[in-house]
Scaffold this motif. Structure first.
Motif, PDB file in Angstrom:
ATOM      1  N   ASP A 139      -4.024  -4.216  -8.498  1.00  0.00           N
ATOM      2  CA  ASP A 139      -4.303  -3.914  -7.136  1.00  0.00           C
ATOM      3  C   ASP A 139      -3.343  -4.212  -6.399  1.00  0.00           C
ATOM      4  O   ASP A 139      -2.088  -4.855  -6.824  1.00  0.00           O
ATOM      5  N   SER A 140      -2.605  -3.280  -5.127  1.00  0.00           N
ATOM      6  CA  SER A 140      -1.993  -3.584  -4.071  1.00  0.00           C
ATOM      7  C   SER A 140      -2.145  -5.073  -3.901  1.00  0.00           C
ATOM      8  O   SER A 140      -0.918  -6.029  -3.496  1.00  0.00           O
ATOM      9  N   ASP A 187      -8.253   1.232   1.110  1.00  0.00           N
ATOM     10  CA  ASP A 187      -7.743   1.792   0.683  1.00  0.00           C
ATOM     11  C   ASP A 187      -9.277   1.947  -0.620  1.00  0.00           C
ATOM     12  O   ASP A 187      -9.046   2.921  -1.834  1.00  0.00           O
ATOM     13  N   GLU A 199     -10.199  -0.899  -2.880  1.00  0.00           N
ATOM     14  CA  GLU A 199      -9.508  -1.977  -3.516  1.00  0.00           C
ATOM     15  C   GLU A 199     -10.990  -2.895  -3.837  1.00  0.00           C
ATOM     16  O   GLU A 199     -11.365  -3.111  -2.246  1.00  0.00           O
ATOM     17  N   ILE A 227       1.080  -0.947   0.260  1.00  0.00           N
ATOM     18  CA  ILE A 227       0.206  -0.556   0.113  1.00  0.00           C
ATOM     19  C   ILE A 227       1.051   1.312   0.503  1.00  0.00           C
ATOM     20  O   ILE A 227       0.358   2.802  -0.076  1.00  0.00           O
ATOM     21  N   LYS A 262       1.397   1.937  -3.364  1.00  0.00           N
ATOM     22  CA  LYS A 262       0.641   2.268  -4.060  1.00  0.00           C
ATOM     23  C   LYS A 262       0.323   3.978  -4.345  1.00  0.00           C
ATOM     24  O   LYS A 262       0.235   4.772  -4.853  1.00  0.00           O
ATOM     25  N   LYS A 263       1.106   4.288  -2.627  1.00  0.00           N
ATOM     26  CA  LYS A 263       0.648   5.767  -2.305  1.00  0.00           C
ATOM     27  C   LYS A 263       1.606   6.419  -2.681  1.00  0.00           C
ATOM     28  O   LYS A 263       1.522   8.499  -3.470  1.00  0.00           O
ATOM     29  N   TYR A 316       5.397   8.838   2.078  1.00  0.00           N
ATOM     30  CA  TYR A 316       5.520   7.568   2.705  1.00  0.00           C
ATOM     31  C   TYR A 316       6.652   6.792   1.909  1.00  0.00           C
ATOM     32  O   TYR A 316       6.830   5.134   2.465  1.00  0.00           O
ATOM     33  N   TRP A 361      -4.969  -4.107   3.980  1.00  0.00           N
ATOM     34  CA  TRP A 361      -4.542  -2.290   3.645  1.00  0.00           C
ATOM     35  C   TRP A 361      -5.864  -2.062   2.037  1.00  0.00           C
ATOM     36  O   TRP A 361      -6.203  -1.205   2.139  1.00  0.00           O
ATOM     37  N   GLY A 362      -5.667  -3.212   1.167  1.00  0.00           N
ATOM     38  CA  GLY A 362      -6.361  -2.957  -0.030  1.00  0.00           C
ATOM     39  C   GLY A 362      -7.504  -2.184  -0.263  1.00  0.00           C
ATOM     40  O   GLY A 362      -7.756  -1.749   0.251  1.00  0.00           O
TER      41      GLY A 362
END
Length: 292
Positions: free
Chosen positions: A91-92, A265, A267, A23, A26-27, A219, A261-262
């Motif tokens: 996706d993460s 966020d 996902e 994640i 991704k950020k 991040y 986490w996904g």
């Protein structure tokens, strides 16, 4: 503390750290390109480790630098860019699950390259795990048709790199401390990472002054210090305290953290993807299970 206890402690801590790494990637990609992310991730981790562990470099003998250099590129440099590019399209959470094929790749390459004998059960685990990976990629492409799931192959290539690395560390660098291996790794990568960062066009006023980039860098600093530098030391300790396959089985629990986490966020994670993830982890379990 005995190795048996230590290896489980290292495994749990690494699962939390690396499970959160996806994640953070991704950020960080919101304001940075994959090339910039991979290079900066390496440089931030290098600065952190060299600042605190520079004297450890003296303990590395000349003949060991070859293996440290190979380990640096396979276990750190190449995967940093592969994951960054992969998460521009997938996706993460999916990336973390595909990364769980690392123990399977470790077993395969251990047998092919390093002459490690495998059982029929482990071979079955490899087949099951690879089927699960194909199912997960197919399910993801059906659920998210706007995402390019060919990029999932980058995660699998990263898993192969990790698998080669754990076998190399176990076979050729067992006598070195985990900190020495880690600081040596990043000392090797400072120049290549700097060259990539310059080539990426990072040093422009528009990028350096951007608030979005500043947030992404925050991040990335967290990712570099915890997910790269500290985790690298812990992982090398785990390899030395256990076996290559056990060390790579940190990918059993990483996906759980990453999926949470996904989902937080936004996902999506559907039933077919859960089935595919279960098939992959079953394959990993069979490949990692000791013979009676």
């Amino acid at each position: 503390m005995k190795n048996t206890q230590l290896k489980w402690i290292f495994l749990c801590v690494l699962s939390l750290i690396w499970g959160s790494s996806f994640i953070l990637i991704k950020k960080a990609l919101v304001g940075l390109t994959p090339m910039q992310l991979g290079a900066l991730r390496t440089l931030f981790a290098a600065i952190f480790l060299i600042m605190f562990s520079f004297p450890k470099l003296k303990g590395i003998r000349k003949r060991e630098w070859k293996w440290i250099s190979i380990s640096a590129f396979l276990g750190t440099f190449i995967p940093a860019f592969l994951f960054a590019f992969a998460e521009t399209e997938i996706d993460s959470a999916i990336a973390s699950i595909l990364n769980s094929t690392t123990p399977i790749m470790t077993l395969l390459l251990g047998a092919i390259v390093f002459g490690v004998v495998s059982s029929r059960q482990q071979a079955l685990g490899v087949v099951v795990g690879l089927i699960g990976s194909c199912l997960l990629v197919w399910a993801g492409s059906e659920i998210n048709p706007d995402q390019n799931y060919w990029y999932a192959g980058l995660v699998l290539i990263a898993s192969v790199c990790y698998a080669l690395n754990v076998n190399i560390v176990k076979k050729h660098l067992q006598q070195l401390s985990a900190v020495a291996i880690s600081v040596g790794t990043f000392a090797v990568l400072v120049i290549p990472a700097t060259l990539v960062l310059i080539y990426s066009g990072f040093f422009t006023a528009e990028i350096i002054q951007s608030e979005v980039v500043h947030t992404s860098l925050l991040y990335l600093v967290i990712l570099s210090i915890f997910g790269t530098a500290i985790a690298k030391i812990l992982f090398n300790k785990l390899i030395q305290a256990s076996s290559p396959v056990f060390a790579s089985s940190v990918t059993y629990t990483m996906p759980i953290v990453a999926v949470v986490w996904g989902l937080l966020d936004g996902e999506t994670f559907r039933f077919l993807q859960i089935v595919a993830a279960f098939v992959i982890l079953t394959g990993v379990y069979l490949a990692n299970k000791r013979r009676n």
